[in-house]
Design a protein around this motif. Structure first.
Motif, PDB file in Angstrom:
ATOM      1  N   GLN A   1      52.340  38.584  34.248  1.00 21.77           N
ATOM      2  CA  GLN A   1      51.302  38.177  35.188  1.00 21.77           C
ATOM      3  C   GLN A   1      50.775  39.391  35.935  1.00 21.77           C
ATOM      4  N   VAL A   2      49.475  39.322  36.230  1.00 23.78           N
ATOM      5  CA  VAL A   2      48.815  40.403  36.959  1.00 23.78           C
ATOM      6  C   VAL A   2      48.125  39.805  38.178  1.00 23.78           C
ATOM      7  N   GLN A   3      48.354  40.409  39.313  1.00 27.18           N
ATOM      8  CA  GLN A   3      47.615  40.030  40.514  1.00 27.18           C
ATOM      9  C   GLN A   3      46.631  41.144  40.850  1.00 27.18           C
ATOM     10  N   LEU A   4      45.410  40.764  41.146  1.00 29.53           N
ATOM     11  CA  LEU A   4      44.367  41.728  41.489  1.00 29.53           C
ATOM     12  C   LEU A   4      43.894  41.452  42.910  1.00 29.53           C
ATOM     13  N   VAL A   5      43.863  42.482  43.699  1.00 32.71           N
ATOM     14  CA  VAL A   5      43.415  42.345  45.087  1.00 32.71           C
ATOM     15  C   VAL A   5      42.233  43.268  45.309  1.00 32.71           C
ATOM     16  N   GLU A   6      41.081  42.677  45.614  1.00 30.09           N
ATOM     17  CA  GLU A   6      39.869  43.454  45.858  1.00 30.09           C
ATOM     18  C   GLU A   6      39.686  43.664  47.354  1.00 30.09           C
ATOM     19  N   SER A   7      39.023  44.747  47.683  1.00 33.55           N
ATOM     20  CA  SER A   7      38.675  45.009  49.080  1.00 33.55           C
ATOM     21  C   SER A   7      37.429  45.887  49.114  1.00 33.55           C
ATOM     22  N   GLY A   8      36.842  45.979  50.300  1.00 32.64           N
ATOM     23  CA  GLY A   8      35.718  46.881  50.478  1.00 32.64           C
ATOM     24  C   GLY A   8      34.367  46.224  50.581  1.00 32.64           C
ATOM     25  N   LEU A  20      34.026  49.478  46.606  1.00 35.55           N
ATOM     26  CA  LEU A  20      34.974  48.406  46.345  1.00 35.55           C
ATOM     27  C   LEU A  20      36.217  48.992  45.696  1.00 35.55           C
ATOM     28  N   SER A  21      37.350  48.429  46.037  1.00 37.18           N
ATOM     29  CA  SER A  21      38.583  48.824  45.372  1.00 37.18           C
ATOM     30  C   SER A  21      39.295  47.587  44.862  1.00 37.18           C
ATOM     31  N   CYS A  22      40.118  47.808  43.857  1.00 35.45           N
ATOM     32  CA  CYS A  22      40.883  46.719  43.254  1.00 35.45           C
ATOM     33  C   CYS A  22      42.230  47.288  42.835  1.00 35.45           C
ATOM     34  N   ALA A  23      43.285  46.683  43.327  1.00 38.48           N
ATOM     35  CA  ALA A  23      44.636  47.118  42.999  1.00 38.48           C
ATOM     36  C   ALA A  23      45.343  46.041  42.197  1.00 38.48           C
ATOM     37  N   ALA A  24      45.951  46.457  41.115  1.00 40.12           N
ATOM     38  CA  ALA A  24      46.679  45.533  40.249  1.00 40.12           C
ATOM     39  C   ALA A  24      48.179  45.655  40.495  1.00 40.12           C
ATOM     40  N   SER A  25      48.824  44.519  40.521  1.00 44.48           N
ATOM     41  CA  SER A  25      50.278  44.501  40.657  1.00 44.48           C
ATOM     42  C   SER A  25      50.831  43.365  39.825  1.00 44.48           C
ATOM     43  N   GLY A  26      52.151  43.378  39.640  1.00 44.71           N
ATOM     44  CA  GLY A  26      52.781  42.302  38.887  1.00 44.71           C
ATOM     45  C   GLY A  26      53.649  42.829  37.781  1.00 44.71           C
ATOM     46  N   SER A  27      53.867  41.985  36.803  1.00 42.09           N
ATOM     47  CA  SER A  27      54.753  42.313  35.708  1.00 42.09           C
ATOM     48  C   SER A  27      53.939  42.573  34.451  1.00 42.09           C
ATOM     49  N   PHE A  94      33.816  40.503  41.435  1.00 44.42           N
ATOM     50  CA  PHE A  94      35.146  40.165  40.933  1.00 44.42           C
ATOM     51  C   PHE A  94      35.708  41.320  40.112  1.00 44.42           C
ATOM     52  N   CYS A  95      36.950  41.612  40.344  1.00 43.27           N
ATOM     53  CA  CYS A  95      37.678  42.602  39.542  1.00 43.27           C
ATOM     54  C   CYS A  95      38.390  41.867  38.407  1.00 43.27           C
ATOM     55  N   VAL A  96      38.334  42.445  37.222  1.00 41.23           N
ATOM     56  CA  VAL A  96      38.949  41.839  36.039  1.00 41.23           C
ATOM     57  C   VAL A  96      39.767  42.902  35.327  1.00 41.23           C
ATOM     58  N   ALA A  97      40.918  42.509  34.812  1.00 41.38           N
ATOM     59  CA  ALA A  97      41.774  43.448  34.096  1.00 41.38           C
ATOM     60  C   ALA A  97      42.399  42.785  32.891  1.00 41.38           C
ATOM     61  N   ASP A  98      42.688  43.584  31.891  1.00 40.61           N
ATOM     62  CA  ASP A  98      43.545  43.115  30.805  1.00 40.61           C
ATOM     63  C   ASP A  98      44.656  44.127  30.623  1.00 40.61           C
ATOM     64  N   THR A  99      45.665  43.715  29.883  1.00 38.83           N
ATOM     65  CA  THR A  99      46.856  44.541  29.776  1.00 38.83           C
ATOM     66  C   THR A  99      47.092  44.966  28.342  1.00 38.83           C
ATOM     67  N   PHE A 100      47.988  45.916  28.178  1.00 36.05           N
ATOM     68  CA  PHE A 100      48.508  46.263  26.866  1.00 36.05           C
ATOM     69  C   PHE A 100      49.993  45.950  26.875  1.00 36.05           C
ATOM     70  N   PRO A 101      50.450  45.087  25.938  1.00 37.87           N
ATOM     71  CA  PRO A 101      49.689  44.309  24.984  1.00 37.87           C
ATOM     72  C   PRO A 101      48.824  43.255  25.661  1.00 37.87           C
ATOM     73  N   TYR A 102      47.781  42.850  24.950  1.00 40.28           N
ATOM     74  CA  TYR A 102      46.800  41.935  25.522  1.00 40.28           C
ATOM     75  C   TYR A 102      47.402  40.547  25.704  1.00 40.28           C
TER      76      TYR A 102
END
Length: 117
Positions: A1-8, A20-27, A94-102
């Protein structure tokens, strides 16, 4: 799981700037591509800019030359520097992210940008 927090986000006059900034956290193993989308009232959501893990950014024609997308992989953070803002840039971003592996696309909750005098 990924949590994205936008600010700015906020209110700015035409011609002004916001970052704008976006920080990703999680597993996750690693964050791969990240993007900013926006949605204005009564309009469909649109892609503003996308950046690869290697830092290659692409922009919508409407923001090219005015917005700059950058990232810090070590801290899983991205920034969208927005200059020469216009009233038509008003939207929820909106901030959007994907991970590796997808494992799908992850979305932040959005931050309001209002360009008005």
């Amino acid at each position: 799981q990924v949590q994205l927090v936008e600010s700015g986000g906020g209110l700015v006059q035409p011609g002004g700037s916001l970052t704008l900034s976006c920080a990703a956290s999680g597993s996750f193993f690693s964050i791969n591509n990240m993007a900013w989308y926006r949605q204005a009232p009564g309009k469909e959501r649109e892609l503003v800019a996308r950046i690869t893990r290697g830092g290659v950014a692409n922009y919508a024609d409407s923001v090219k030359g005015r917005f700059t997308f950058s990232r810090d992989n070590a801290n899983n953070t991205v920034w969208l520097q927005m200059n020469s803002l216009k009233p038509e840039d008003t939207a929820v971003y909106f901030c959007v992210a994907d991970t590796f592996p997808y494992r799908g696309d992850y979305w932040g909750q959005g931050t309001q940008v209002t360009v008005s005098s």
